[in-house]
Design a protein around this motif. Structure first.
Motif, PDB file in Angstrom:
ATOM      1  N   GLY A  56       0.944  -1.234  -0.011  1.00 14.22           N
ATOM      2  CA  GLY A  56       0.037   0.022  -0.010  1.00 14.22           C
ATOM      3  C   GLY A  56       0.943   1.358  -0.036  1.00 14.22           C
ATOM      4  O   GLY A  56       2.011   1.135   0.708  1.00 14.22           O
ATOM      5  N   ARG A  57       0.304   2.287  -0.905  1.00 10.89           N
ATOM      6  CA  ARG A  57       1.126   3.570  -0.831  1.00 10.89           C
ATOM      7  C   ARG A  57       0.812   4.442   0.386  1.00 10.89           C
ATOM      8  O   ARG A  57       1.950   5.170   1.005  1.00 10.89           O
ATOM      9  CB  ARG A  57       0.572   4.272  -1.879  1.00 10.89           C
ATOM     10  N   VAL A  58      -0.429   4.269   0.958  1.00 12.95           N
ATOM     11  CA  VAL A  58      -0.661   5.000   2.205  1.00 12.95           C
ATOM     12  C   VAL A  58      -0.947   3.952   3.168  1.00 12.95           C
ATOM     13  O   VAL A  58      -1.282   2.797   3.213  1.00 12.95           O
ATOM     14  CB  VAL A  58      -1.846   5.754   2.079  1.00 12.95           C
ATOM     15  N   VAL A  59      -0.254   4.354   4.336  1.00 17.51           N
ATOM     16  CA  VAL A  59      -0.402   3.366   5.840  1.00 17.51           C
ATOM     17  C   VAL A  59      -0.872   4.194   6.871  1.00 17.51           C
ATOM     18  O   VAL A  59      -0.555   5.526   7.080  1.00 17.51           O
ATOM     19  CB  VAL A  59       1.049   2.848   5.959  1.00 17.51           C
ATOM     20  N   GLY A  60      -1.395   3.644   7.949  1.00 17.67           N
ATOM     21  CA  GLY A  60      -1.728   4.488   9.037  1.00 17.67           C
ATOM     22  C   GLY A  60      -0.750   3.983  10.429  1.00 17.67           C
ATOM     23  O   GLY A  60      -0.506   2.803  10.357  1.00 17.67           O
ATOM     24  N   LEU A  61      -0.326   5.336  10.750  1.00 16.87           N
ATOM     25  CA  LEU A  61       0.860   5.014  11.957  1.00 16.87           C
ATOM     26  C   LEU A  61       0.172   5.319  13.260  1.00 16.87           C
ATOM     27  O   LEU A  61      -0.623   6.384  13.168  1.00 16.87           O
ATOM     28  CB  LEU A  61       1.973   5.675  11.634  1.00 16.87           C
ATOM     29  N   VAL A  62       0.443   4.581  14.303  1.00 21.19           N
ATOM     30  CA  VAL A  62      -0.314   4.952  15.551  1.00 21.19           C
ATOM     31  C   VAL A  62       0.587   6.111  16.125  1.00 21.19           C
ATOM     32  O   VAL A  62       1.933   5.769  16.143  1.00 21.19           O
ATOM     33  CB  VAL A  62      -0.198   3.678  16.518  1.00 21.19           C
ATOM     34  N   VAL A  63      -0.064   6.821  16.645  1.00 20.83           N
ATOM     35  CA  VAL A  63       0.780   8.108  17.140  1.00 20.83           C
ATOM     36  C   VAL A  63       0.045   8.607  18.704  1.00 20.83           C
ATOM     37  O   VAL A  63       0.754   9.273  19.271  1.00 20.83           O
ATOM     38  CB  VAL A  63       0.455   9.549  16.352  1.00 20.83           C
ATOM     39  N   ASP A  64      -0.768   7.984  19.175  1.00 17.89           N
ATOM     40  CA  ASP A  64      -1.438   7.979  20.463  1.00 17.89           C
ATOM     41  C   ASP A  64      -2.224   6.894  20.713  1.00 17.89           C
ATOM     42  O   ASP A  64      -2.989   6.302  20.000  1.00 17.89           O
ATOM     43  CB  ASP A  64      -2.185   9.174  20.493  1.00 17.89           C
ATOM     44  N   SER A  92      -6.202  11.794   9.969  1.00 25.87           N
ATOM     45  CA  SER A  92      -6.239  10.811  11.387  1.00 25.87           C
ATOM     46  C   SER A  92      -7.657  10.630  11.403  1.00 25.87           C
ATOM     47  O   SER A  92      -8.737  10.776  11.279  1.00 25.87           O
ATOM     48  CB  SER A  92      -5.659  11.841  12.516  1.00 25.87           C
ATOM     49  N   VAL A  93      -7.393   9.215  12.366  1.00 25.42           N
ATOM     50  CA  VAL A  93      -8.684   8.518  12.802  1.00 25.42           C
ATOM     51  C   VAL A  93      -8.195   8.133  14.174  1.00 25.42           C
ATOM     52  O   VAL A  93      -7.421   7.661  14.667  1.00 25.42           O
ATOM     53  CB  VAL A  93      -8.936   7.097  12.012  1.00 25.42           C
ATOM     54  N   ARG A  94      -9.515   8.311  15.191  1.00 24.20           N
ATOM     55  CA  ARG A  94      -9.207   7.866  16.428  1.00 24.20           C
ATOM     56  C   ARG A  94     -10.197   6.743  16.751  1.00 24.20           C
ATOM     57  O   ARG A  94     -11.669   6.980  16.526  1.00 24.20           O
ATOM     58  CB  ARG A  94      -9.657   9.256  17.528  1.00 24.20           C
ATOM     59  N   PHE A 113      -6.898   4.510  20.292  1.00 26.34           N
ATOM     60  CA  PHE A 113      -5.389   4.701  19.381  1.00 26.34           C
ATOM     61  C   PHE A 113      -5.925   5.651  18.437  1.00 26.34           C
ATOM     62  O   PHE A 113      -6.970   5.473  17.802  1.00 26.34           O
ATOM     63  CB  PHE A 113      -4.650   3.461  19.169  1.00 26.34           C
ATOM     64  N   VAL A 114      -4.773   6.239  17.965  1.00 31.59           N
ATOM     65  CA  VAL A 114      -4.993   7.144  16.810  1.00 31.59           C
ATOM     66  C   VAL A 114      -4.027   6.889  15.559  1.00 31.59           C
ATOM     67  O   VAL A 114      -2.774   6.771  15.907  1.00 31.59           O
ATOM     68  CB  VAL A 114      -4.725   8.706  17.335  1.00 31.59           C
ATOM     69  N   HIS A 115      -4.517   6.611  14.496  1.00 36.09           N
ATOM     70  CA  HIS A 115      -3.797   6.568  13.387  1.00 36.09           C
ATOM     71  C   HIS A 115      -3.655   7.841  12.595  1.00 36.09           C
ATOM     72  O   HIS A 115      -4.581   8.617  12.371  1.00 36.09           O
ATOM     73  CB  HIS A 115      -4.686   5.614  12.306  1.00 36.09           C
ATOM     74  N   VAL A 116      -2.356   7.982  12.136  1.00 30.59           N
ATOM     75  CA  VAL A 116      -2.214   9.413  11.179  1.00 30.59           C
ATOM     76  C   VAL A 116      -1.953   8.555   9.938  1.00 30.59           C
ATOM     77  O   VAL A 116      -0.854   7.725   9.862  1.00 30.59           O
ATOM     78  CB  VAL A 116      -1.196  10.196  11.768  1.00 30.59           C
TER      79      VAL A 116
END
Length: 145
Positions: A56-64, A92-94, A113-116
């Motif tokens: 995938g070109r775009v990924v969600g990273l956990v930031v919180d 972002s998504v919470r 948790f939050v994905h950016v």
């Protein structure tokens, strides 16, 4: 979130505890809950075809992330992880998650948790892809606990 029920979560993922999840005190170690959260959310995204972990070109990273613990779990408990989205922003998504022992209504742990979303190559934030946004819209909750 301690008073939440399964009905408060639009998605429930089944997770089997493992022998290695227990710590020396005989219950699931606190850090293991975070792997349950990741498993439930990423399983949802993969099943809907909006997460390609390898290409995938775009990924969600956990930031919180955070978790509150209410009742102990231990192997061989079978679990259900409730998942909902409390905020769907531009990049972002919470997520809010709750851990239930299979067959019980009492919340054992609740967290978030939050994905950016970022471009995999540049590691810079990007908008949540439309397909992902559509899949996550099914998990939006009206009010948070």
């Amino acid at each position: 979130m301690r008073d939440a029920t399964r009905a408060d979560y639009p998605h429930l993922a089944s997770v089997q505890t493992r022998w290695m999840d227990n710590d020396v005190y005989g219950h699931v170690n606190n850090v293991t809950y975070y792997s349950y959260f990741d498993t439930a959310v990423n399983q949802y995204l993969i099943e809907r075809g909006v997460l390609d972990t390898h290409g995938g070109r775009v990924v969600g990273l956990v930031v919180d992330t955070g978790c509150s613990y209410f009742r102990s779990l231990a192997f061989p408990d079978r679990l259900q992880i409730g998942v909902r989205v409390s905020k769907l922003g531009n990049s972002s998504v919470r997520y809010e998650v709750a851990v239930f022992r299979e067959g019980e209504e009492v919340v054992c742990a609740a967290g978030h948790f939050v994905h950016v979303y970022v471009d995999r190559k540049s590691n810079r934030p990007v908008s949540v892809p439309n397909e992902t946004r559509q899949a996550l819209s099914h998990l939006l909750c009206k009010a948070t606990a």
